[in-house]
Design an enzyme around this catalytic site. Structure first.
Site, PDB file in Angstrom:
ATOM      1  N   GLU A  39       0.894  -1.398  -0.179  1.00  0.00           N
ATOM      2  CA  GLU A  39       0.192  -0.226  -0.257  1.00  0.00           C
ATOM      3  C   GLU A  39       0.670   1.060   0.234  1.00  0.00           C
ATOM      4  O   GLU A  39       1.416   1.706   1.198  1.00  0.00           O
ATOM      5  CB  GLU A  39      -0.973  -0.240   1.633  1.00  0.00           C
ATOM      6  CG  GLU A  39      -1.971   0.856   0.860  1.00  0.00           C
ATOM      7  CD  GLU A  39      -2.829   1.386   2.204  1.00  0.00           C
ATOM      8  OE1 GLU A  39      -2.114   0.917   3.101  1.00  0.00           O
ATOM      9  OE2 GLU A  39      -4.071   1.514   2.054  1.00  0.00           O
TER      10      GLU A  39
ATOM     11  N   GLU B  29      -2.401  -3.819   6.913  1.00  0.00           N
ATOM     12  CA  GLU B  29      -3.269  -4.208   7.128  1.00  0.00           C
ATOM     13  C   GLU B  29      -3.483  -5.644   6.248  1.00  0.00           C
ATOM     14  O   GLU B  29      -4.920  -6.553   6.297  1.00  0.00           O
ATOM     15  CB  GLU B  29      -4.685  -3.202   7.560  1.00  0.00           C
ATOM     16  CG  GLU B  29      -5.063  -2.810   6.129  1.00  0.00           C
ATOM     17  CD  GLU B  29      -4.719  -1.437   5.564  1.00  0.00           C
ATOM     18  OE1 GLU B  29      -3.598  -1.077   5.848  1.00  0.00           O
ATOM     19  OE2 GLU B  29      -5.263  -0.834   4.832  1.00  0.00           O
TER      20      GLU B  29
ATOM     21  N   GLU C 112      -5.396  -1.761  12.776  1.00  0.00           N
ATOM     22  CA  GLU C 112      -4.758  -2.924  11.826  1.00  0.00           C
ATOM     23  C   GLU C 112      -6.636  -3.981  11.607  1.00  0.00           C
ATOM     24  O   GLU C 112      -6.803  -4.442  10.582  1.00  0.00           O
ATOM     25  CB  GLU C 112      -4.033  -3.889  12.061  1.00  0.00           C
ATOM     26  CG  GLU C 112      -2.241  -2.675  12.166  1.00  0.00           C
ATOM     27  CD  GLU C 112      -2.759  -1.823  10.663  1.00  0.00           C
ATOM     28  OE1 GLU C 112      -3.199  -1.932   9.920  1.00  0.00           O
ATOM     29  OE2 GLU C 112      -2.472  -0.554  11.535  1.00  0.00           O
TER      30      GLU C 112
HETATM   31 ZN   LIG Z   1      -4.621   2.110   8.359  1.00  0.00          ZN
END
Ligand SMILES: [Zn+2]
Length: 1033
Positions: free
Chosen positions: A304, A440, A473
């Site tokens: 990410e 996450e 998370e």
């Molecule tokens: Zn976050």
């Protein structure tokens, strides 16, 4: 993701959770963009988001008419001329009720006394001119080719010219966003990282569905060497295809002579290779030293927002969800982990082993994760999910708290969201080298060691941090993973929610960790950035990778969480949760935009609310900033007036923004119990309510659950000051903290004098609660730091004396033994850290005494976690102490303690050591590069260090960008730490000159605007308060 690396977790003055940043430690200031927007001198200052490159519009603008080869999805667009008009309209009307700079002012300028006909002609000419200028303006999107972007020809107004691929052929796509004509359905992905050569090879078979007839497939790939490519349409034979690459936009494409038809499925099969990344994204290599001194290596992923494409070719946008079947080939000495449970392991030739994982649910590419390492784990079954915590083998005993916490929170979320966590396993993995706080990835959450590992005897503050990050998370497993924002403009749907849920879940499930003070602090700090003209709406247009990176900031996280708290507090009990459950179940597995959430929350309410949730919340998510409410009390009449709380260096920047504010208020008749609080929804500029009986004073924003600032007028502030001096508990501790916060902010805005500020602060000598103590201390220390760094030594020293006087009773009341209450620890570490830093003799003596015991040969003295910062820092100021700490840093196995040691090392005032620490952070040998933002922040706090730090940033900018992406949180933090304490014209000019020289390498970052705004505002504020300080201190 938690991009923030809890820089100040161990910063004793401001213990915060990981989502905290040092960013807001010093109040920013104001800057006025009006001066910076010379591009449109005739109009009011443009807001940054109004001038961003909008690819959607640009596509509409430049596309030629009647081009045969365009995809279906493009062909329903209308003519350029109309589109120009539309685009123009959209820009000017987008939720800025009457603030369009174009429509309001431009017309009168060109046609001063218009007749109807002149008006029409003028409008036509204006539209034409604007159209032409916008086309010219938007063309820079043409990083396309040197050949130019679009040339006109006689039959079509503009002809699309494609960029050149690396092989010289035309690349068949002209936008950063991928075309919607093809959707991935499944990836069969096989990865073989080689931990000896630090390279990897891979193979992916992507099954796709054709959505619209098209002659091309375009997807992402970055830094990969594509070695082989075949394509198979339906049941046909596979054929070799040529892959075109356009590295500037990290895209690859395959073109076809005949169109692929809507409804067909096909397979693209790609072989690729690359090096394991040396930065912290993509598939990267990491290493650590085990207890025997041996160096161990591992490979891990961080995708990410935009780095999955660095590990395998993919449709790397959050809305292209697909299933993943992943195989990892490794040497037998390692284990591999991925999102799903392992289904089998096969032996390959050469002694390698292949792990195959179960096929995943539909998910976005940024959530894919793979780890190859020699980790060990502890596990537990929790309601049909196997929860495991992994670490390097030496730290296995530090994983138990995380396992307990994750298990407990998993049960909480299963029940709160009314949807069970959908996977059979949930791994939490501590990675020795990890830039963000945590990530996450579905089923395989990765953490920094500090965010996951604690010992049994670790301080409750360290445990609070770990629990917060786990809570954040885990919330993502629903908010983000199960339901995902369609595009990064709505990142807050992931991050604001996870941040809010982290505090809500800790409050409900682990109240002993007392996370409430941290959440309050975080909400107050989020206002600092959002008060600037350079701030942005929670939901905001983003296109370039830098813009996407910059979305990971306090507006998406903390402001997002704050407005959710405000919404929840304004709704009847239980309705918020009901709406959330409805939202999650309705959109499970798919992508959403902000309105989907508001609609779910509106529909869940019974009876239906008088206005939709969107009507209220759009005012908070679609415009930047927040309101200042002025409360005026006359007898029983209480009048509220709202305006934009915009810090501006010249007071000329006005906006007409209005918010729907659920104002809460209490009065001296009843002021501290929840039942005292009344609510009024202010939608207009001003409104008056009648109190049941006349009151002497009112306090708005009960417990500071609303995201707005309040001004009470001179009389109102005087009454509140008297009230607190008479009886401190007439207001709750959160209310007292919020008063302190608001009056300092109003002083920056120029609405109150600094004398009024100091007058309110007079009550603090009796303050004993953590939230107001932390707030007051932090605000006054900010002033002290500004004076100190501006070399106003006389005043700085008097300010020091004043702080010690106000907080002396509280400081003297602190003990140095073990303390169990989290809140007391927060307060103690902040007070003692300040006391020692400001030279309070009792404090420094006691800290040194403890340090000497701790550093004595064969010592077994253990310093309580919340006191380590202050004790180590005291020790670091001597040569022998610093050397001892450096040794201890090398051996420490407790990640939280290690960071405190590092912070102490960086607090030295010795110039050579300062330079050494900064260099070592950059080189990554003695100090991990992941800690560089922390090092820079700690060095910048010191008088000697802050100038070295700024020099260091200027001299090493290119190397910094090799480690951290432009716009990333690490870069934001480094800029903030090194510039936010400047308050002189000379520094302003230096900072401006440096960043403008960067061009493509960061000059466009929002953090640069923030930095210059902040310096100007500091300059103005300090200039203004100097006379008061000289008289009063
Ligand atoms: Zn976050």
């Amino acid at each position: 993701m938690d991009p923030f690396d809890n820089i100040n977790n161990d910063h004793a003055s401001l213990p915060r959770n990981m989502i905290e940043n040092s960013m807001f430690e010093e109040e920013p200031d104001v800057v006025d963009l009006a001066k910076d927007s010379a591009a449109f001198p005739a109009f009011p200052a443009l807001e940054p988001e109004e001038v961003v490159y909008e690819p959607r519009s640009s596509r509409l603008l430049v596309r030629g008419l009647g081009e045969a080869e365009l995809d279906d999805e493009e062909e329903d667009y209308e003519s350029s001329a109309r589109l120009l008009g539309m685009s123009f309209m959209n820009r000017s009307s987008a939720l800025r009720p009457s603030s369009s700079p174009y429509t309001r002012q431009a017309l009168p300028r060109s046609c001063s006394r218009p007749s109807g006909r002149t008006m029409v002609v003028c409008v036509f000419i204006l539209v034409l001119l604007v159209s032409i200028s916008m086309v010219l303006y938007l063309l820079p999107g043409c990083t396309f080719t040197k050949a130019g972007c679009h040339k006109s020809n006689s039959s079509t107004p503009m002809e699309l010219v494609f960029p050149k691929a690396t092989n010289g052929k035309l690349f068949p796509w002209t936008e950063r966003r991928l075309p919607a004509s093809v959707r991935p359905l499944n990836y069969d992905l096989s990865l073989t990282p080689n931990l000896t050569t630090m390279t990897f090879t891979g193979h992916v078979v992507i099954t796709m569905a054709i959505q619209h007839d098209t002659k091309r497939i375009v997807l992402h790939s970055a830094t990969l060497n594509i070695t082989k490519a075949t394509f198979k349409l339906g049941g046909a034979e596979a054929m070799q295809v040529e892959v075109l690459e356009y590295p500037a936009w990290q895209q690859i494409a395959v073109s076809f002579p005949e169109a692929l038809r809507a409804g067909q499925t096909c397979e693209l099969s790609l072989g690729f290779s690359s090096s394991l990344s040396h930065a912290y994204d993509g598939l990267y290599n990491s290493s650590y030293t085990d207890q025997s001194g041996a160096r161990r290596v591992l490979a891990a992923t961080q995708f990410e927002p935009l780095a999955a494409r660095k590990a395998f070719p993919c449709f790397d946008e959050p809305s292209f969800k697909a299933t993943f079947l992943i195989r990892v080939i490794r040497e037998p000495g390692y284990i591999s982990l991925s999102n799903m449970p392992k289904s089998k392991t096969s032996l390959l030739s050469g002694g390698l082993q292949e792990d195959e994982f179960e096929r995943s649910m539909n998910m976005s590419s940024y959530l894919v994760a793979v780890i190859v390492a020699d980790f060990t784990c502890v596990s537990r079954n929790v309601s049909n999910t196997l929860v495991s915590v992994y670490s390097v083998p030496d730290k296995k005993e530090q994983t138990h708290f995380a396992l307990d916490t994750a298990s407990s929170l998993l049960l909480f979320y299963n029940s709160f969201f009314d949807i069970n966590y959908p996977l059979k396993k949930l791994d939490l993995v501590a990675i020795p080298d990890f830039l963000a706080g945590a990530m996450e990835n579905w089923g395989l959450i990765t953490f920094r060691e500090t965010s996951l590992l604690v010992r049994n005897q670790s301080s409750p503050l360290d445990k609070q941090l770990v629990a917060s990050v786990i809570a954040h998370e885990l919330a993502h497993q629903w908010f983000g993973n199960l339901v995902t924002m369609r595009w990064w403009n709505d990142l807050w749907l992931n991050e604001g929610f996870a941040t809010y849920m982290q505090y809500l879940s800790l409050d409900r499930q682990l109240p002993q960790l007392d996370a409430g003070n941290v959440f309050l602090k975080v909400r107050l700090e989020a206002m600092a950035k959002d008060a600037l003209n350079s701030s942005h709406p929670v939901s905001t247009q983003v296109t370039s990778p830098e813009q996407v990176e910059e979305m990971f900031d306090s507006v998406s996280y903390e402001k997002g969480a704050s407005i959710l708290l405000m919404l929840n507090a304004s709704m009847p009990d239980g309705q918020f949760r009901k709406g959330i459950i409805q939202y999650l179940s309705r959109f499970s597995g798919s992508n959403t935009v902000t309105d989907d959430l508001w609609n779910s929350l509106t529909q869940a309410q019974v009876p239906a609310p008088s206005e939709s949730v969107s009507a209220m919340m759009n005012t908070w998510t679609l415009q930047k900033g927040f309101p200042l409410v002025t409360a005026t009390l006359q007898g029983r009449n209480l009048t509220f007036t709202q305006e934009h709380f915009l810090l501006s260096a010249d007071n000329n920047t006005q906006t007409s923004s209005l918010w729907h504010i659920p104002i809460t208020y209490v009065s001296d008749n009843c002021s501290s119990a929840p039942s005292c609080s009344n609510m009024f929804m202010l939608k207009n500029k001003t409104a008056t309510v009648e109190l049941p009986s006349s009151a002497l004073w009112v306090k708005l924003n009960y417990r500071n659950t609303g995201f707005y600032m309040v001004h009470y007028g001179d009389q109102g502030w005087a009454h509140l000051t008297d009230a607190l001096n008479t009886n401190i508990s007439t207001l709750t501790d959160q209310d007292r903290a919020s008063l302190i916060h608001n009056i300092f902010a109003l002083s920056r805005l120029g609405r109150v004098t600094f004398r009024q500020v100091l007058s309110l602060m007079s009550y603090v000598i009796n303050e004993t609660e953590t939230a107001p103590v932390l707030e007051g201390l932090s605000q006054l220390r900010t002033v002290y730091h500004l004076l100190d760094k501006r070399q106003e030594q006389g005043l700085a020293s008097r300010m020091k004396g004043y702080i010690l006087e106000v907080f002396r009773p509280a400081m003297d009341g602190q003990g140095w033994g073990e303390e169990v209450s989290v809140s007391r620890q927060e307060q103690r570490s902040a007070l003692l850290e300040a006391a020692c830093a400001l030279g309070l003799q009792n404090c420094t003596q006691q800290a040194l005494l403890l340090f000497n015991q701790y550093s004595a040969p064969n010592s077994t003295t253990r310093i309580p976690g919340d006191l380590q910062g202050v004790v180590y820092r005291a020790g670091a100021q001597t040569d022998a102490g610093w050397d001892f700490l450096l040794q201890a840093y090398g051996h420490a196995s407790d990640a939280a303690e290690k960071r405190r040691l590092l912070r102490a090392l960086a607090s030295t005032q010795d110039a050579r050591r300062i330079v050494w620490v900064l260099r070592a952070g950059l080189l990554g040998q003695d100090i991990q590069t992941q800690e560089l933002p922390l090092v820079v922040s700690a060095v910048s706090d010191g008088f000697a260090g802050h100038l070295f730090a700024w020099d260091f940033v200027q001299q090493n900018w290119d190397q910094l960008l090799e480690k951290f992406p432009v716009g990333s949180y690490a870069i934001q933090s480094i800029i903030k730490s090194t510039t936010s304490q400047f308050s002189t014209q000379a520094h302003l000019e230096q900072v401006q000159a440096f960043f403008s020289s960067l061009k493509q390498k960061g000059s466009q970052m929002r953090s640069v605007l923030e930095a210059t705004e902040t310096i100007r505002l500091n300059q103005r504020w300090v200039d203004r308060i100097l006379p008061t300080l000289q008289r009063w201190l």
